[in-house]
Scaffold this active site. Structure first.
Site, PDB file in Angstrom:
ATOM      1  CG  ASP A 122      -4.334  -2.579  -0.191  1.00 35.09           C
ATOM      2  OD1 ASP A 122      -5.572  -2.050  -0.340  1.00 35.09           O
ATOM      3  OD2 ASP A 122      -3.969  -3.678   0.542  1.00 35.09           O
ATOM      4  CG  ASP A 140      -7.535  -1.059   3.867  1.00 29.35           C
ATOM      5  OD1 ASP A 140      -8.556  -1.796   4.236  1.00 29.35           O
ATOM      6  OD2 ASP A 140      -6.346  -1.189   3.147  1.00 29.35           O
TER       7      ASP A 140
END
Length: 167
Positions: A122, A140
């Site tokens: 991430d 995401d």
């Protein structure tokens, strides 16, 4: 042989686009961020690029820091992808097909990370007054937008479906 109608073609195209964008952004940003001090680049007063390894699900939920749990998420994600892919093959309208393509592509993008790396990379970090939203990535984002579109379709899609059905 399978014959895809325009909604399924759009959904499959979005699956592929999301996977490519997600994986390319992860490779590029990982290489870029590992060359920076602390693995952080401050771009705006409310936005950073960061290096975060997520062993949990989207946005760091259930992030125990263990790679063993990652395999459970891989199995669950693959099962969900199979169910959503079946749904996509039956989609007759563009909005739900696009939404399903985004969710499937995002799920596959994160599964690729879990299989290759043992965790999801991430890198997007939004923050205000010292409060940070959990770091996330392109996969995401695609999942979130896809789910939001499915929700919108569930609220307003009946009107569109009603126009097309014979009385």
């Amino acid at each position: 042989m399978w014959r895809f109608e325009p909604p399924q073609k759009l959904g499959v195209a979005l699956v592929l686009v999301v996977i490519v964008v997600d994986q390319a952004s992860k490779v590029w940003l990982y290489r870029y961020l590992t060359g920076t001090p602390r693995g952080v680049v401050e771009l705006l007063p409310v936005f950073n690029l960061v290096t975060v390894w997520n062993y949990g699900v989207s946005f760091g939920l259930f992030n125990s820091g263990s790679t063993a749990g990652s395999w459970v998420f891989v199995v669950v994600a693959v099962a969900i992808v199979l169910v959503l892919a079946r749904w996509l093959t039956r989609a007759t309208r563009l909005l739900p097909a696009a939404a399903l393509g985004m969710v499937i592509g995002g799920a596959i993008g994160n599964v690729i990370d879990r299989v290759r790396l043992g965790a999801v990379f991430d890198f997007l970090d939004f923050h205000v007054a010292g409060w940070h939203w959990p770091a996330f990535n392109a996969a995401d984002s695609a999942i979130t937008v896809g789910v939001a579109l499915l929700f919108i379709d569930s609220l307003f899609g009946d009107a569109e479906r009603g126009k097309r059905e014979p009385s």
